[in-house]
Design a protein around this motif. Structure first.
Motif, mmCIF file in Angstrom:
data_model
loop_
_atom_site.group_PDB
_atom_site.id
_atom_site.type_symbol
_atom_site.label_atom_id
_atom_site.label_comp_id
_atom_site.label_asym_id
_atom_site.label_seq_id
_atom_site.Cartn_x
_atom_site.Cartn_y
_atom_site.Cartn_z
ATOM 1 N N CYS A 136 33.818 110.707 101.849
ATOM 2 C CA CYS A 136 32.793 110.407 100.429
ATOM 3 C C CYS A 136 31.536 110.192 100.526
ATOM 4 O O CYS A 136 30.778 109.616 99.799
ATOM 5 N N GLY A 137 31.316 109.722 102.049
ATOM 6 C CA GLY A 137 29.846 108.938 101.991
ATOM 7 C C GLY A 137 30.043 107.552 102.480
ATOM 8 O O GLY A 137 28.980 107.091 103.134
ATOM 9 N N LEU B 147 41.941 104.277 116.144
ATOM 10 C CA LEU B 147 41.776 103.211 115.342
ATOM 11 C C LEU B 147 42.154 103.588 113.808
ATOM 12 O O LEU B 147 41.454 104.898 113.672
ATOM 13 N N LYS B 148 42.628 103.015 113.044
ATOM 14 C CA LYS B 148 42.617 103.227 111.430
ATOM 15 C C LYS B 148 42.087 102.417 110.618
ATOM 16 O O LYS B 148 42.275 101.419 110.502
ATOM 17 N N PHE B 149 41.327 102.981 110.104
ATOM 18 C CA PHE B 149 40.452 102.412 108.913
ATOM 19 C C PHE B 149 40.517 103.170 107.552
ATOM 20 O O PHE B 149 40.990 104.256 107.436
ATOM 21 N N ARG B 150 40.571 102.103 106.375
ATOM 22 C CA ARG B 150 40.891 102.873 105.119
ATOM 23 C C ARG B 150 39.680 102.595 104.406
ATOM 24 O O ARG B 150 38.784 101.717 104.413
ATOM 25 N N CYS B 151 39.381 103.660 103.652
ATOM 26 C CA CYS B 151 38.293 103.816 102.730
ATOM 27 C C CYS B 151 38.514 102.889 101.369
ATOM 28 O O CYS B 151 39.729 103.284 100.882
ATOM 29 N N THR B 152 37.631 102.189 100.841
ATOM 30 C CA THR B 152 38.020 101.402 99.810
ATOM 31 C C THR B 152 37.812 102.337 98.214
ATOM 32 O O THR B 152 38.167 101.967 97.319
ATOM 33 N N THR C 115 39.511 108.902 107.979
ATOM 34 C CA THR C 115 38.448 108.663 108.399
ATOM 35 C C THR C 115 38.042 109.295 109.527
ATOM 36 O O THR C 115 38.973 109.236 110.404
ATOM 37 N N ARG C 116 36.652 109.515 110.102
ATOM 38 C CA ARG C 116 36.269 110.030 111.276
ATOM 39 C C ARG C 116 35.865 108.818 111.911
ATOM 40 O O ARG C 116 34.831 108.088 111.507
ATOM 41 N N ILE C 117 36.266 108.699 113.293
ATOM 42 C CA ILE C 117 35.819 107.431 114.003
ATOM 43 C C ILE C 117 34.824 108.062 115.217
ATOM 44 O O ILE C 117 35.165 109.238 115.714
#
Length: 95
Positions: free
Chosen positions: A24-25, A48-53, A59-61
């Motif tokens: 989503c940018g 690693l796992k990140f969440r977009c709010t 997500t791409r790391i």
């Protein structure tokens, strides 16, 4: 021959940034040293796992190499500690 950077410890030694990017940018940058202190130096940065709010997709790391003589104008997220626990993240400009 150059070794691949496959752990947070190797990325921290080189002074790299970890970039988490959502479709989503939404883009966040983290210092590899901060993530290494929290998660350990043997972790693979790609796992690693990140969440977009905003939308919560996958997500791409990626790792970003930084020339510290001419640092980029990006905001990085730094952990906020209270009683040796991370209670949040604060955005700062990279100096």
């Amino acid at each position: 021959m150059a070794q691949p950077i496959d752990t947070l410890g190797k990325a921290a030694r080189l002074g790299m940034l970890v970039r988490a990017e959502c479709p989503c940018g939404n883009v966040r940058h983290f210092l590899a040293t901060d993530l290494m202190m929290l998660l350990g130096g043997g972790r693979d940065p790609i796992t690693l796992k990140f969440r977009c709010t905003r939308c919560r997709p996958k997500t791409r790391i990626s790792l970003v190499e930084v020339d510290w003589d001419r640092p980029p104008r990006v905001s990085i997220d730094k952990p906020i500690f209270k009683e040796r626990r991370v209670v949040g993240w604060m955005q700062q400009r990279l100096k």
